[in-house]
Design an enzyme around this catalytic site. Structure first.
Site, PDB file in Angstrom:
ATOM      1  N   SER A 125       0.811  -1.220   0.000  1.00 54.80           N
ATOM      2  CA  SER A 125       0.000   0.000   0.000  1.00 54.80           C
ATOM      3  C   SER A 125       0.843   1.269   0.000  1.00 54.80           C
ATOM      4  O   SER A 125       1.920   1.329   0.619  1.00 54.80           O
ATOM      5  CB  SER A 125      -0.881  -0.010   1.255  1.00 54.80           C
ATOM      6  N   GLU A 127       0.193   3.615   1.769  1.00 58.98           N
ATOM      7  CA  GLU A 127       0.284   4.038   3.176  1.00 58.98           C
ATOM      8  C   GLU A 127       1.687   3.782   3.736  1.00 58.98           C
ATOM      9  O   GLU A 127       2.062   4.357   4.757  1.00 58.98           O
ATOM     10  CB  GLU A 127      -0.755   3.295   4.021  1.00 58.98           C
ATOM     11  N   TYR A 149      -1.580   0.426  10.671  1.00 64.02           N
ATOM     12  CA  TYR A 149      -1.842  -0.236   9.389  1.00 64.02           C
ATOM     13  C   TYR A 149      -0.641  -0.080   8.453  1.00 64.02           C
ATOM     14  O   TYR A 149      -0.164  -1.057   7.855  1.00 64.02           O
ATOM     15  CB  TYR A 149      -3.101   0.365   8.735  1.00 64.02           C
TER      16      TYR A 149
HETATM   17  P1  NAP Z   1     -11.422  -4.678   1.971  1.00 65.84           P
HETATM   18  O1  NAP Z   1     -12.582  -4.329   1.108  1.00 65.84           O
HETATM   19  O2  NAP Z   1     -11.358  -4.179   3.372  1.00 65.84           O
HETATM   20  O3  NAP Z   1     -11.301  -6.288   1.980  1.00 65.84           O
HETATM   21  C1  NAP Z   1     -10.471  -6.947   2.890  1.00 65.84           C
HETATM   22  C2  NAP Z   1     -10.689  -8.430   2.752  1.00 65.84           C
HETATM   23  O4  NAP Z   1      -9.850  -9.116   3.710  1.00 65.84           O
HETATM   24  C3  NAP Z   1     -12.133  -8.891   3.041  1.00 65.84           C
HETATM   25  O5  NAP Z   1     -12.482  -9.914   2.136  1.00 65.84           O
HETATM   26  C4  NAP Z   1     -12.009  -9.462   4.443  1.00 65.84           C
HETATM   27  O6  NAP Z   1     -12.987 -10.448   4.738  1.00 65.84           O
HETATM   28  C5  NAP Z   1     -10.640 -10.103   4.357  1.00 65.84           C
HETATM   29  N1  NAP Z   1     -10.101 -10.423   5.676  1.00 65.84           N
HETATM   30  C6  NAP Z   1      -9.952  -9.607   6.739  1.00 65.84           C
HETATM   31  N2  NAP Z   1      -9.459 -10.276   7.781  1.00 65.84           N
HETATM   32  C7  NAP Z   1      -9.303 -11.561   7.384  1.00 65.84           C
HETATM   33  C8  NAP Z   1      -8.853 -12.743   8.007  1.00 65.84           C
HETATM   34  N3  NAP Z   1      -8.471 -12.734   9.285  1.00 65.84           N
HETATM   35  N4  NAP Z   1      -8.800 -13.884   7.292  1.00 65.84           N
HETATM   36  C9  NAP Z   1      -9.207 -13.910   6.011  1.00 65.84           C
HETATM   37  N5  NAP Z   1      -9.664 -12.815   5.349  1.00 65.84           N
HETATM   38  C10 NAP Z   1      -9.711 -11.656   6.029  1.00 65.84           C
HETATM   39  O7  NAP Z   1     -10.051  -4.207   1.273  1.00 65.84           O
HETATM   40  P2  NAP Z   1      -9.765  -3.850  -0.263  1.00 65.84           P
HETATM   41  O8  NAP Z   1      -9.960  -2.381  -0.456  1.00 65.84           O
HETATM   42  O9  NAP Z   1     -10.432  -4.804  -1.154  1.00 65.84           O
HETATM   43  O10 NAP Z   1      -8.185  -4.070  -0.300  1.00 65.84           O
HETATM   44  C11 NAP Z   1      -7.624  -5.341  -0.629  1.00 65.84           C
HETATM   45  C12 NAP Z   1      -6.192  -5.401  -0.122  1.00 65.84           C
HETATM   46  O11 NAP Z   1      -5.425  -4.367  -0.722  1.00 65.84           O
HETATM   47  C13 NAP Z   1      -6.028  -5.204   1.378  1.00 65.84           C
HETATM   48  O12 NAP Z   1      -4.920  -5.973   1.796  1.00 65.84           O
HETATM   49  C14 NAP Z   1      -5.692  -3.725   1.510  1.00 65.84           C
HETATM   50  O13 NAP Z   1      -4.986  -3.480   2.704  1.00 65.84           O
HETATM   51  C15 NAP Z   1      -4.850  -3.533   0.275  1.00 65.84           C
HETATM   52  N6  NAP Z   1      -4.836  -2.200  -0.297  1.00 65.84           N
HETATM   53  C16 NAP Z   1      -6.001  -1.567  -0.594  1.00 65.84           C
HETATM   54  C17 NAP Z   1      -5.976  -0.317  -1.202  1.00 65.84           C
HETATM   55  C18 NAP Z   1      -7.242   0.398  -1.581  1.00 65.84           C
HETATM   56  O14 NAP Z   1      -7.176   1.606  -1.854  1.00 65.84           O
HETATM   57  N7  NAP Z   1      -8.375  -0.274  -1.665  1.00 65.84           N
HETATM   58  C19 NAP Z   1      -4.734   0.262  -1.529  1.00 65.84           C
HETATM   59  C20 NAP Z   1      -3.564  -0.427  -1.239  1.00 65.84           C
HETATM   60  C21 NAP Z   1      -3.616  -1.665  -0.639  1.00 65.84           C
HETATM   61  P3  NAP Z   1     -14.430 -10.064   5.380  1.00 65.84           P
HETATM   62  O15 NAP Z   1     -15.286  -9.680   4.209  1.00 65.84           O
HETATM   63  O16 NAP Z   1     -14.813 -11.327   6.027  1.00 65.84           O
HETATM   64  O17 NAP Z   1     -14.207  -8.917   6.321  1.00 65.84           O
HETATM   65  O1  F7E Z   2      -8.999   8.163   4.043  1.00 64.50           O
HETATM   66  C1  F7E Z   2      -9.368  11.657   5.199  1.00 64.50           C
HETATM   67  C2  F7E Z   2      -8.459  10.726   5.983  1.00 64.50           C
HETATM   68  O2  F7E Z   2     -10.034   6.114   4.976  1.00 64.50           O
HETATM   69  C3  F7E Z   2      -8.482   9.018   3.046  1.00 64.50           C
HETATM   70  C4  F7E Z   2      -7.250   2.144   2.513  1.00 64.50           C
HETATM   71  O3  F7E Z   2      -7.787   1.445   1.411  1.00 64.50           O
HETATM   72  O4  F7E Z   2      -6.049   3.625   1.064  1.00 64.50           O
HETATM   73  C5  F7E Z   2      -6.989   3.586   2.108  1.00 64.50           C
HETATM   74  O5  F7E Z   2      -6.511   4.285   3.246  1.00 64.50           O
HETATM   75  C6  F7E Z   2      -8.208  10.399   3.618  1.00 64.50           C
HETATM   76  C7  F7E Z   2      -7.419  10.388   4.936  1.00 64.50           C
HETATM   77  O6  F7E Z   2      -8.349   5.938   3.086  1.00 64.50           O
HETATM   78  C8  F7E Z   2     -12.671  11.415   6.624  1.00 64.50           C
HETATM   79  O7  F7E Z   2      -7.934  11.405   7.140  1.00 64.50           O
HETATM   80  C9  F7E Z   2     -11.310  12.987   6.059  1.00 64.50           C
HETATM   81  O8  F7E Z   2      -6.451  11.401   4.877  1.00 64.50           O
HETATM   82  O9  F7E Z   2     -10.585   6.791   2.603  1.00 64.50           O
HETATM   83  P1  F7E Z   2      -9.590   6.708   3.692  1.00 64.50           P
HETATM   84  P2  F7E Z   2      -6.813   5.832   3.512  1.00 64.50           P
HETATM   85  O10 F7E Z   2      -6.614   6.078   4.948  1.00 64.50           O
HETATM   86  O11 F7E Z   2      -6.034   6.667   2.545  1.00 64.50           O
HETATM   87  C10 F7E Z   2      -4.775   3.048   1.363  1.00 64.50           C
HETATM   88  C11 F7E Z   2      -3.921   3.142   0.131  1.00 64.50           C
HETATM   89  C12 F7E Z   2      -4.879   1.689   1.942  1.00 64.50           C
HETATM   90  O12 F7E Z   2      -4.002   0.857   1.745  1.00 64.50           O
HETATM   91  C13 F7E Z   2      -5.955   1.469   2.948  1.00 64.50           C
HETATM   92  O13 F7E Z   2      -6.226   0.071   3.091  1.00 64.50           O
HETATM   93  O14 F7E Z   2      -9.459  11.018   3.917  1.00 64.50           O
HETATM   94  N1  F7E Z   2     -10.700  11.808   5.755  1.00 64.50           N
HETATM   95  N2  F7E Z   2     -12.506  12.762   6.588  1.00 64.50           N
HETATM   96  C14 F7E Z   2     -11.526  10.811   6.096  1.00 64.50           C
HETATM   97  N3  F7E Z   2     -11.380   9.475   5.981  1.00 64.50           N
HETATM   98  C15 F7E Z   2     -12.416   8.702   6.406  1.00 64.50           C
HETATM   99  N4  F7E Z   2     -12.317   7.364   6.272  1.00 64.50           N
HETATM  100  N5  F7E Z   2     -13.556   9.236   6.937  1.00 64.50           N
HETATM  101  C16 F7E Z   2     -13.755  10.593   7.079  1.00 64.50           C
HETATM  102  O15 F7E Z   2     -14.784  11.063   7.567  1.00 64.50           O
END
Ligand code: NAP
Ligand code: F7E
Length: 326
Positions: A125, A127, A149
């Site tokens: 990520s 992050e 995270y």
């Molecule tokens: P998400 O919607 O939160 O999905 C997370 C998945 O992980 C869900 O299927 C969840 O299952 C499963 N999971 C959680 N704990 C588990 C456990 N103990 N054993 C087995 N499965 C488990 O996340 P996403 O946005 O699709 O992201 C997919 C991956 O990419 C994650 O690793 C995330 O950190 C990473 N990532 C995401 C982003 C982004 O912007 N979306 C960016 C960079 C990296 P349940 O449905 O049962 O909760």
């Molecule tokens: O926040 C600001 C918050 O929770 C984005 C995950 O998929 O992307 C995701 O992480 C920004 C932050 O995503 C609210 O402070 C303001 O600056 O949508 P977010 P994230 O933290 O960037 C990365 C790449 C991952 O890997 C993670 O799994 O938005 N913000 N106001 C808020 N954020 C939330 N959630 N809620 C608010 O009310």
């Protein structure tokens, strides 16, 4: 020719559902690891459930991972399972480490035991860049995570690199910047904003509490990003790749765009709520994905404004259907 087989952990999540669809369209036999919960949460994969195989298991449970590999006999494993919500990682720091960091080692060890020829994708990520030391961020940019995270993802990244170098595994880390879709969880800021803009437009709500409006993110479309994951595992040599759009927007830009889509003035509805501020913030993310472009031929197809419009439209329809509104 027999179909390739892939195992996806996190198949019930946003990315898991898009990746499963994509792999099916490429002719794969798709297996997904699902954890037990008291209520079934297969909404995102309901439309393809008859075409995939679900295997019970948990990234916290070593034996279940080995059994899943033995049952599915995959050529490719995509590790998407994580506690992925940054805000929650401060409340559940140890749990986040166990799932999001150590979970990666469990799965790699299972691969080592069952079949070392499996190709492995780790969902790393942006992050990890956190308090960025250079912009734009690329594969060589040092990490400075700002949340439990982010710290867990740095561990997951380096253990992937380490097993690649130690055991010659085909293990790849995709460093993906934020990617969104109508299937995004409601707690993430894009979906929270598009859902509330739709709700307010339909007269179902009149306020939207948010945290930091100044944070900047490089937001892309999840459907584009899962294609990059697959491309990475088709390379002869495993490597690390940044996947991003190269454009950044503030949370306020996002709010303006979403409320603009429904013809409303955001300032009439949005207020700042300290509950949504983070103990340590990631102020700016903007990625340089030229390596993915040059080596994988990958480029994003959906632009920021298109993405937000797609999400607002989907939320309007969802709410209209749920509330029997015209
Ligand atoms: P998400 O919607 O939160 O999905 C997370 C998945 O992980 C869900 O299927 C969840 O299952 C499963 N999971 C959680 N704990 C588990 C456990 N103990 N054993 C087995 N499965 C488990 O996340 P996403 O946005 O699709 O992201 C997919 C991956 O990419 C994650 O690793 C995330 O950190 C990473 N990532 C995401 C982003 C982004 O912007 N979306 C960016 C960079 C990296 P349940 O449905 O049962 O909760
Ligand atoms: O926040 C600001 C918050 O929770 C984005 C995950 O998929 O992307 C995701 O992480 C920004 C932050 O995503 C609210 O402070 C303001 O600056 O949508 P977010 P994230 O933290 O960037 C990365 C790449 C991952 O890997 C993670 O799994 O938005 N913000 N106001 C808020 N954020 C939330 N959630 N809620 C608010 O009310």
């Amino acid at each position: 020719m027999t179909a390739k087989r892939a195992l996806i952990t996190g198949i019930t999540g946003q990315d898991g559902s898009y990746l499963a669809e994509f792999l099916l369209s490429e002719g794969y036999e798709v297996f997904g690891l699902v954890r037990r919960s008291s209520t079934i949460n297969y909404e995102r994969i309901a439309h393809i459930q008859d075409d995939i195989h679900l295997i019970s298991g948990d990234i916290l449970d070593q034996t279940s991972l080995q059994k899943a590999l033995i049952t599915s006999r995959p050529e490719e494993v995509y590790n998407l399972a994580a506690q992925s919500f940054v805000q929650t990682s401060w409340q559940q720091a140890v749990f986040t480490g166990d799932v999001t960091a150590i979970g990666v080692t469990r799965l790699l060890d299972a691969i080592m035991t069952v079949n070392r020829d499996i190709r492995f994708y780790q969902a790393s990520s942006s992050e990890m860049f956190g308090k960025v030391v250079e912009s734009p961020q690329k594969e060589t940019t040092p990490f400075y995570p700002r949340s439990p995270y982010g710290v867990a993802k740095v561990y997951g990244h380096w253990i992937t690199v380490n097993y690649r170098e130690s055991y010659n595994l085909h293990a790849t880390s995709g460093i993906l910047f934020n990617h969104e879709s109508p299937r995004r969880g409601l707690e993430f800021v894009t979906r929270k904003v598009t859902y509330h803009a739709a709700k307010i437009k339909l007269g179902l709500a009149n306020k939207l509490p948010l945290g930091n409006l100044d944070a900047k993110r490089d937001w892309g479309f999840a459907g584009d990003y899962v294609r990059a994951m697959w491309l990475m595992l088709q390379q002869d040599t495993p490597d690390d790749y940044v996947v991003s759009t190269g454009k950044t927007h503030t949370v306020q830009n996002l709010v303006e765009c979403a409320f603009g889509c429904v013809g409303l003035n955001w300032q009439d509805y949005v207020y700042q709520d300290p509950n949504f501020m983070r103990p340590a913030e990631v102020d700016l993310l903007i990625g340089d994905s030229s390596k993915a472009k040059d080596q994988l031929g990958w480029e994003p197809q959906v632009q920021f404004e298109q993405l937000i419009e797609m999400m607002v439209e989907a939320d309007l329809k969802l709410l209209q259907d749920a509330h029997n509104l015209p």
